[in-house]
Write an enzyme that holds these catalytic residues in place. Structure first.
Site, short mmCIF file in Angstrom:
data_model
loop_
_atom_site.label_atom_id
_atom_site.label_comp_id
_atom_site.label_asym_id
_atom_site.label_seq_id
_atom_site.Cartn_x
_atom_site.Cartn_y
_atom_site.Cartn_z
N SER A 158 7.88 -46.15 18.81
CA SER A 158 7.54 -47.42 19.47
C SER A 158 8.73 -48.31 19.78
O SER A 158 8.61 -49.20 20.60
CB SER A 158 6.54 -48.18 18.61
OG SER A 158 7.06 -48.37 17.31
N HIS A 186 1.17 -44.59 20.71
CA HIS A 186 1.78 -44.97 22.00
C HIS A 186 1.74 -43.84 23.02
O HIS A 186 2.24 -44.00 24.14
CB HIS A 186 3.23 -45.42 21.81
CG HIS A 186 3.36 -46.79 21.22
ND1 HIS A 186 3.19 -47.94 21.97
CD2 HIS A 186 3.60 -47.20 19.95
CE1 HIS A 186 3.35 -49.00 21.19
NE2 HIS A 186 3.60 -48.58 19.97
N LYS A 217 -4.22 -50.05 22.17
CA LYS A 217 -3.05 -50.02 23.06
C LYS A 217 -3.54 -49.60 24.46
O LYS A 217 -4.24 -50.36 25.09
CB LYS A 217 -1.97 -49.15 22.44
CG LYS A 217 -1.38 -49.87 21.21
CD LYS A 217 -0.36 -49.07 20.43
CE LYS A 217 0.17 -49.94 19.28
NZ LYS A 217 0.78 -49.16 18.21
#
Ligand SMILES: *Cc1c(COP(=O)(O)O)cnc(C)c1O
Length: 368
Positions: A158, A186, A217
């Site tokens: 990240s 991610h 996310k």
């Protein structure tokens, strides 16, 4: 103190009273304020209210939870999934069930904090290997161990936006008879075809024992999940402490919005394609300015600045120009590796990207 946002998430936000281009959220596909997700959430509020009010294994299990878990499993190409309140809860729930006394966990040194917590909560021994260093991993895999060996890595890291070398890690896992677990918080919605994740990107379906991920996310809402074979999922459902002890499972409205999100991504990859076109365009702009973007291969783009004060100053100056990107400093990254972290989304227009790129190019040139 924190900055405060007074608008929905999007390419442009109201942040502390200023309208800025948002280069700091994890809203990769722009789904956090998407009309279909909002509609699904408000319909679910009308039908079920706003709170689940009990653990899933008491009276808090809605048909929406099962539907989401089934659709997510199909999307990810796995037998089963289990949803949690957050990605943090997914890791701290999964890891202690999987890794028990006598086992050894091999963990990348830059793994997410919630993986580290999950390892600490387990009774297994944790051995840390150097970031993406296959020699360092193999040395630790060679060491004798009475129980199972479990390799855990982020799919996408990240702070650097770099990709774990999963194909090589999977080969080492086979060679040393180790389980491979990937946290793709991610990578989901971003990597692979239709955003199916980093495992899909590397064509490793069937070679990864379990995955964990976030639903807050790219998927645009909130929550976390694990994915794997049915036996593992049932075991975590029965024993995962962050799952069984919470009396506030994902609320029906959030669950319904997530179903809409996964349904859309299962059949429509236009947002994923937009995200990558934007990422390619922005990287070209950074390269033209001669800016150091480290080893990124994803929409997380670190603007490497080195000095902490310099990174903070760039972030403040950018905000004054109408662009928000986060300065990332120690202890999130090593000393001397401070940076501005820019995140590209599908929501950004070319004008937004040009505006942000020009501001970054100008300020970085002034300061370096
Ligand atoms: C963000 C993140 C998490 C936590 O997920 P949340 O849903 O935000 O709790 C876990 N692992 C990694 C690698 C992450 O980047």
């Amino acid at each position: 103190m924190y900055r405060t946002i007074y608008s929905p998430q999007g390419a442009r936000i109201e942040l502390d009273g200023a309208s800025v281009i948002n280069m700091a959220s994890n809203n990769y596909l722009g789904l956090a304020n998407h009309p279909s997700l909002k509609k699904a959430a408000s319909d679910a509020i009308e039908k079920y209210g706003v709170g689940a009010a009990a653990a899933r294994n008491i009276v808090g299990n809605y048909p929406l939870h099962t539907e989401l878990e089934e659709k997510l499993a199909k999307y990810k190409g796995v037998e089963a999934t289990l949803v949690f309140n957050s990605g943090v809860a997914a890791n701290t729930g999964l890891i202690p069930v999987l890794a028990v006394k006598g086992d050894v966990i091999l963990s990348d040194e830059l793994n997410h904090g919630s993986i580290i917590d999950g390892c600490r909560l387990s009774r297994a021994e944790t051995k840390v290997f150097k970031h993406m260093d296959m020699q360092s991993l193999e040395e630790r895999l060679k060491e004798p161990c009475e129980g199972k060996k479990i390799i855990i890595t982020d799919g996408v890291f990240s702070m650097d936006g770099d990709l774990a070398p999963l194909a090589q890690i999977a080969d080492l896992a086979d060679k040393y008879n180790a389980y491979l677990v990937v946290d793709d918080a991610h990578g989901d919605g971003v990597m692979g075809s239709f955003g199916k994740g980093t495992v899909d990107h590397f064509g490793l379906h069937g070679r990864v024992f379990a995955e964990s991920g976030s639903l807050g996310k790219a998927f645009g809402v909130a929550g976390g999940f694990i994915a794997g074979n049915r036996e593992l999922i049932d075991e975590v459902r029965a024993k995962g402490r962050s799952f069984i002890f919470t009396a506030s499972p994902l609320a029906p409205n959030l669950t319904a919005a997530l179903i809409a999100s996964i349904e859309m991504l299962s059949t429509d990859d236009s947002l994923v394609k937009r995200l990558w076109n934007n990422r390619t365009y922005f990287m070209q702009r950074m390269a033209a300015f001669g800016i150091d973007t480290g080893n990124t291969q994803t929409p997380i783009i670190p603007i490497m600045l080195g000095d902490e004060e310099r990174a903070k100053e760039v972030s403040v100056k950018l905000y004054e120009e109408g662009v928000y990107a986060q300065a990332v400093i120690f202890p999130l990254v090593p000393k001397g590796k401070a940076r501005l972290r820019v995140i590209i989304t599908a929501d950004h227009t070319i004008e937004d990207l040009d505006f942000a790129a020009n501001a970054i190019g100008k300020i970085v040139k002034e300061i370096l």
